[in-house]
Enzyme design. Structure first.
Site, PDB file in Angstrom:
ATOM      1  N   GLY A 212       0.831  -1.206   0.000  1.00  0.00           N
ATOM      2  CA  GLY A 212       0.000   0.000   0.000  1.00  0.00           C
ATOM      3  C   GLY A 212       0.857   1.245   0.000  1.00  0.00           C
ATOM      4  CG  ASN A 213      -0.174   4.714  -1.502  1.00  0.00           C
ATOM      5  OD1 ASN A 213      -0.879   5.533  -0.911  1.00  0.00           O
ATOM      6  ND2 ASN A 213      -0.568   4.132  -2.637  1.00  0.00           N
ATOM      7  CG  HIS A 214       2.904   6.461   4.103  1.00  0.00           C
ATOM      8  ND1 HIS A 214       2.575   5.807   5.259  1.00  0.00           N
ATOM      9  CD2 HIS A 214       4.208   6.162   3.858  1.00  0.00           C
ATOM     10  CE1 HIS A 214       3.625   5.155   5.715  1.00  0.00           C
ATOM     11  NE2 HIS A 214       4.625   5.339   4.869  1.00  0.00           N
TER      12      HIS A 214
END
Ligand code: CTP
Length: 402
Positions: A212-214
């Site tokens: 995923g990412n932030h």
């Protein structure tokens, strides 16, 4: 949330028995989240007290050009009041006050404020039935509407005279509903459907792990809210995020992976006027996600990744009437790379974020963007809170349809 939330409302009260109902009207405006200031004609103070209205509005109430009881009195600045307001409501509007508004007879603070106001003005007439039908009253209605003022028609019912007929001031609830409907119907994006993607995507490695990412989804959510507040209907396609859009014009569809986001976008795209891709979509995903939890049996683990479909580019290929907006996050050759993306993805507008700019990027509350349109017209913006960046984006859409 009411469209009156945050609005600055100037209520002008003239001297008729219906003035007693303005206490309820002020309460309803305040309850809707508006900021209310009241200006009264001297005659209206016989029907409702300034103290009642200042208590309810939480603001001083004015009725004369200056307060005679105060030593070194300052003048009550009708120009400032007129400029302060988002809109003015004159309720009740008596035959006398309407006639003065029509002729510009400026003999009290209310009329001076009305003549100074540059904002929309609503007026809610109130009088006895024969007065309401008198040719001079009808002439005032015509003049005032010709000037651009908006009439909130009187209602039919029992009148103070004991007679029954047309002339009762619209009930406070109906005045509020009338103004809300009028504002909604005139919003610049009324009737437009907008698709917004937001948040990260999660790409499964196995049933419990993902890549995923932030991204918090805040940019997309702010865009959705600002557009909804301008009257648009929003389809918000959001990756996993804790943020929630609470607005009656926003329908949120939660997705997890890039493929789900892609499929949802294609389901709605044909029916929208605008699409804004604010999501931080994963560019790669595990090629063969494991159906069972991966055990830590090996010293190293290799996961083969494959490209996800570029959702924005796919929408660009499909678009016909849609105004398509994408984002670009660049670290070098920013302008050139962003221009290349406009062409590659067939965009109408790109919002360029440069990580080289201080205060811009993922984790800040602020952002500094540059707009580049499909003709490569480039417009660098100042560093500002993300909410204001969202507003700038919505203004671009409003300009497009203006
Ligand atoms: N985007 C998308 N689908 C993807 C990847 C990106 O819709 N699979 C959209 C994003 O929502 C955003 C824009 O494309 O509007 C961002 O592109 P960006 O990540 O800056 O560049 P890429 O096109 O992915 O190219 P690169 O990463 O090589 O710079």
């Amino acid at each position: 949330m009411s469209v009156l939330s945050g609005k600055k409302i100037l209520l002008g009260i003239s001297g008729g028995i219906a003035a007693y109902k303005t206490a309820s009207l002020v309460r309803l405006f305040i309850k809707a989240g508006a900021d209310v200031r009241v200006v009264m004609t001297p005659a209206s103070k016989d029907f409702v007290t300034p103290l009642t209205l200042s208590t309810l509005s939480k603001n001083p109430v004015v009725s004369t050009f200056f307060n005679e009881e105060e030593k070194d009195a300052e003048w009550n600045n009708h120009v400032e009041l007129g400029l302060w307001a988002d809109f003015m409501v004159i309720a009740p509007a008596t035959a006398n006050t309407m006639s003065k508004m029509a002729s510009g007879t400026c003999d009290n603070l209310l009329i001076a404020t009305y003549l100074s106001a540059k904002c929309p003005v609503y007026f809610a007439p109130a009088m006895d039935l024969d007065m309401y039908k008198h040719p001079s009253t009808l002439a005032s209605f015509t003049s005032l509407q010709k000037f651009g003022n908006i009439m909130i028609p009187a209602e039919t019912g029992e009148l103070a005279s004991g007679l029954s007929g047309e002339g009762r001031m619209a009930e406070p609830e109906n005045i509020v509903a009338f103004i809300e409907a009028d504002i909604l119907q005139k919003l610049p994006l009324k009737g437009k459907k907008i698709l917004v993607t937001a948040g990260p995507t999660y790409e499964a490695i196995d049933p419990v792990r993902f890549i995923g990412n932030h991204s918090s989804g805040k940019m997309g959510l702010d865009i959705a809210l600002k557009a909804a507040n301008q009257g648009a209907e929003i389809i918000l396609i959001s990756g996993p995020t804790h943020l929630q859009a609470k607005h009656q014009n926003i329908q949120t569809i939660f997705v997890t992976s890039a493929q789900e986001m892609h499929d949802a976008c294609h389901q709605y795209f044909d029916n929208v006027d605008v699409a804004i891709a604010a999501a931080a979509v994963a560019d790669y995903r595990p090629k063969n996600p494991s159906s069972q939890k991966i055990k830590k049996t090996e010293a190293t683990l290799q996961i083969e990744l494959e490209k996800t479909t570029d959702i924005l580019a796919a929408l660009g290929q499909k678009k016909n009437k849609q105004f398509l907006i994408g984002f670009a996050l660049e670290t070098e050759n920013e302008i050139e790379n962003a221009k290349a993306k406009i062409v590659k993805k067939n965009l109408d507008l790109i919002v360029l974020n440069s990580l080289n700019d201080e205060g811009a990027g993922f984790k800040t509350q602020t952002n500094k963007v540059t707009f580049i349109d499909k003709n490569f017209h480039t417009e660098p913006m100042n560093l500002k809170p993300k909410e204001q960046v969202a507003e700038d984006i919505i203004n671009k859409i409003i300009q497009h349809y203006a």
